[in-house]
Enzyme design. Sequence first.
Site, PDB file in Angstrom:
ATOM      1  N   PRO A  51       0.755  -1.324  -0.034  1.00 39.39           N
ATOM      2  CA  PRO A  51       0.095  -0.017   0.023  1.00 39.39           C
ATOM      3  C   PRO A  51       0.764   1.425  -0.221  1.00 39.39           C
ATOM      4  CG  PRO A  51       0.093  -0.980   2.244  1.00 39.39           C
ATOM      5  CD  PRO A  51       0.742  -2.041   1.465  1.00 39.39           C
ATOM      6  N   ASP A  91      -2.272   2.883   2.514  1.00 39.02           N
ATOM      7  CA  ASP A  91      -1.395   3.114   3.743  1.00 39.02           C
ATOM      8  C   ASP A  91      -1.708   4.459   4.401  1.00 39.02           C
ATOM      9  OD1 ASP A  91      -0.008   2.478   5.621  1.00 39.02           O
ATOM     10  OD2 ASP A  91       1.883   2.559   4.902  1.00 39.02           O
ATOM     11  N   TRP A 518       4.219   0.800  10.254  1.00 38.38           N
ATOM     12  CA  TRP A 518       4.569  -0.355   9.688  1.00 38.38           C
ATOM     13  C   TRP A 518       3.974  -1.737  10.141  1.00 38.38           C
ATOM     14  CZ3 TRP A 518       7.157  -0.408   5.364  1.00 38.38           C
ATOM     15  CH2 TRP A 518       8.134   0.732   5.012  1.00 38.38           C
ATOM     16  N   GLN A 553      12.081  -2.242   0.679  1.00 37.25           N
ATOM     17  CA  GLN A 553      11.255  -2.968   1.439  1.00 37.25           C
ATOM     18  C   GLN A 553      11.844  -4.105   1.935  1.00 37.25           C
ATOM     19  OE1 GLN A 553       8.671  -1.500   2.468  1.00 37.25           O
ATOM     20  NE2 GLN A 553       9.220   0.433   0.767  1.00 37.25           N
ATOM     21  N   TRP A 557       8.363  -3.134   4.196  1.00 38.29           N
ATOM     22  CA  TRP A 557       7.460  -4.091   4.062  1.00 38.29           C
ATOM     23  C   TRP A 557       7.302  -5.680   3.930  1.00 38.29           C
ATOM     24  CZ3 TRP A 557       3.958  -5.651  -0.553  1.00 38.29           C
ATOM     25  CH2 TRP A 557       2.693  -6.013  -0.099  1.00 38.29           C
ATOM     26  N   LYS A 593      12.127  15.375  -5.374  1.00 47.58           N
ATOM     27  CA  LYS A 593      11.705  16.805  -5.739  1.00 47.58           C
ATOM     28  C   LYS A 593      12.670  17.750  -5.517  1.00 47.58           C
ATOM     29  CE  LYS A 593       6.762  15.617  -5.076  1.00 47.58           C
ATOM     30  NZ  LYS A 593       5.533  15.731  -4.215  1.00 47.58           N
TER      31      LYS A 593
END
Length: 1024
Positions: A51, A91, A518, A553, A557, A593
């Site tokens: 997510p 998420d 998490w 991850q 995750w 960015k």
Amino acid sequence: MKATLYENINVNKSMIDINNEILNYWKENHIDENIIKSNRNLKPFAFLEGPPTANGRPHVGHLMTRAVKDTVMRYKYMTGHDILRRTGGWDCHGLPVELEAEKHFGFKNKKDIENFGIEKFNQYCRDSVFRYIDEWNIVDDLVGFWVDKENSYITLKNDYMESEWWALKTLYENNLLVKDYKIVPYCPRCGTSLSSHEVAQGYKNVDDPSVFVKFAEKGRKNRYFIAWTTTPWTLPSNEFLVVNPDMDYSLIESDGFEYYLLSSKVESLFNDYKLIKTFKGRDLEGIEYEQLMPFLEKPENAFRVVAASFVTAEDGTGIVHAAPAFGADDFEIGKRFSVEILNPVDQDGRFNEKLPWSGLFVTDANKSIINYLKENNLLFKAETMKHDYPFCYRCGTRLLYYPLDTWFIKVSLIRKKLLENNEKINWVPDYLKNGRFGNFLEEAKDWALSRDRYWGTPLPIWRCNKNHYLAIGSRDDLLKYGGYIPEDLHRPYIDDVVLKCPECGSEMHRESYVIDTWFDSGSASYAAMHYPFSKDFTKSHFPVDFITEAIDQTRGWFYTLHVVASLLFDENAYKNVVSISHILDENGQKMSKSKGNFIAAIDFLNDYGADAARMFFFTGAPWNSKSVNKKLIGEITRKNLSTLLNVYSFFASNANIDEYRFTEIKEPENLLDRWMLSRLNTTIIKVRENMDNYNIHTALRYIEDLISELSNVYLRLSRKRFWEGNLDDSKERAYSTLYYTLRETIKMMAPITPFFSEYLYQKLSPGMPSVHMESYPEAIERFIDNDLENEMEHAIEIMELSRRTRQELNIKGRQPVKEILIYSDIKLRDDIIDIISPELNAESIRFIKSDEMPLKITVRADISKVAKLLKSRINDFNLYLERNNDLVYRELKSKGKINFDGIYLTDDMFIMNEEVNGNYGFNKDERSGIYLFINREIDNDLLLEGYAREIIRRIQVMRKDLNLEYSEKIKTYIDADEDIRSAVERYMEKIKNETLSSEILFKNDPEARAWDIDDKTVYIKIVK
């Protein structure tokens, strides 16, 4: 008028226009909806979405992960699986959301949030997490990411959080969720602890002080322990010095002072010294020393030397300064000796009023502390060193190791189970299993779960004033213990729920923490389906068959999913995991960015289209970083997608002329048909094997090779079969082969290029709903002829060598040559030579023996390499080499080595020169051992034939520019010099036949088009 069975297309149609056309087709016909919601009672394949949070714009990296997920699910659907859990996921909680909210409101700390109001703050967080949901959904549509958006799991929903409450209650009741006062990684900016897997994501390589400090032995004048630290700010809290019990230490004298330090470090710190005595570390235990800085109270049992095995000889002096307030190992030592912890640092990371540096952030005080040591003759040496240090991976603040009351999950107790379950997982790439991921599991730390924050899943633990604790595992539990069920389970509403203690009857209030976000995403394997409260959850849904996300991850995750599933179910959460690396900018830099090189997903798709983007993602292994490369994306599009458009256009134009309609694949008789169908079915086997193993990039490479061979070999060598004659049995078999190969190639590509494949499939199979409802191609093994494929591979290499040699000789492909000589271990049979001879375009093609090659070959031994082996026989060998140069050359070429009187010499020990006869140009392929020679002499007859072919080519281009049907006749007018005119006259019938010119006239027409042919201007006009 002949019916148009196959729609004629614009081969220059942009990929973006194709994407938009197909997207509309899918929506109008509910194709994606029907596939997503279908249940065919086939083999289940469970997917789980990792997510993202929709409070930021999707970037090109998100696009790649979605491409991988979608490709796998489309492939599995086409290979006879029902895709379970094909839903999105979002998420919604945690520090990333809170920090964005703080930035919006201009808050500096947690007090600002509480003054503003938790309710209003959390409402903003709730609203913000879906700020860019519309752009995410648009991107998903544009890239073809097919998931059920309406039923996406959302971590902020009560159902989801209730499942987590059940999990946490289960852990609590099994003594796996405990509260403890420990040293934890702590972010003073965010005001909360972090878990070990969060810490692992935030390391930076930084310059820090490296300070050698003098601790005076109690009762001994001018005798010191030299201890080392990179955190001078912790020195006011020093309570112990730590040595390794089994290492050797020395007491030395230098310049009138005595020092204890590790024996192996003496030479590096002292040039001139006298050894007094050596000890084992355990011999120093119990020696007392003076408090380093007299600002804090002196706890009992402190300021002594202790021994511990964590001290190493790698850095420093082998004597470690220990401040139990600021280090996990130090804290354990403090507990062992029951000392009071000295902590002059508040939760904002600033010194309190007990120190002269009050109000300073701890690391900002380092210089002042070093100056204090210097002024008080307590500094032995100070320098800087580069090392890795953890920073908050969300806000970038330097982490402190800080003592807090924290709720922990005892992950360390199940390390063995974590490793056992990891063995059940197929990792792609496989080296991650026992590398980056497995290594992390071996050192799995207890999970600091609680967060002293606001926007997150509330910790479902209530406590009364007698310190009785109660874990709540459902909304019904709230009623059971005298509370009520708020409409929203978040803070602050859940904080108002007061329960009755089942042990003493007094009021219970919730522990004010929320949990690590998490744990939210790590619970997706069960909470996404509201387990155990929903009856929809079955064994088919867990473990899931496939997940994929980026490489980071493995610390995020992938890790939390694995831990939570092992804790709750004794099982791995997933069976297959593909780890993806990052997309970099055009200069190979990571995008952000702040750097201004961020590429939004929607911009990338608008620039290139979904299919070109998806093919780019699979050009090279997805787990290797790749830079955005506009030129490469253009080449991928041109070589594959544009090529297939042209192949289809060729088929459709000719099939419509001949009124051919495909019904079934016919048994091939023609050699080219047999080869093409063999190559197709060999490719199907290889593609399926690699797709099954999640090697999508390798599968794509095989498909790309097939596309190239279909267009550049099969079609190029077969064109005349489609252009000439009526629709007889032979021609029908050619159409059957071309159609079937094109259709099956498109079906193979469908999971990777869903829009383009649908577009061509609809042209080839009008009236059929979707290529994505088709079965994935299966090989027809009777069509596979490995020997023929091998021979044709040699033939293709011969054509390529001819092309390269012509290029070097500046002889165009349409210019016939006198002679081509070929040396090869494999002599092609006559029917293959007949097929490729028009491409070679030579009056004579001969296979020759090695001694017939027009090469002067010299082989010299590399003396630096052979001398050690030949020794005194080197002169004998040079004489042998001079007399048997050709024989040695052939031996080295065929066997890679020669035997000289029992001494084996390999080809890398020789320098071979090949000088071609001046009348020839030549090229060779080292892999296949093919040599090709082209006679460069072009006589007048050959020259005229070449001109005729150039004329044919120009007329064909003009026919194409006028969009003429392949069967339309034309009248041709030509004006040229004498050489070109002679060529046209000699090859008049050939030109007429190949250009469908009913008449060719020599005439100067002002409307004629000027062409350049070998620096000669030729004027050509064609009319219908």
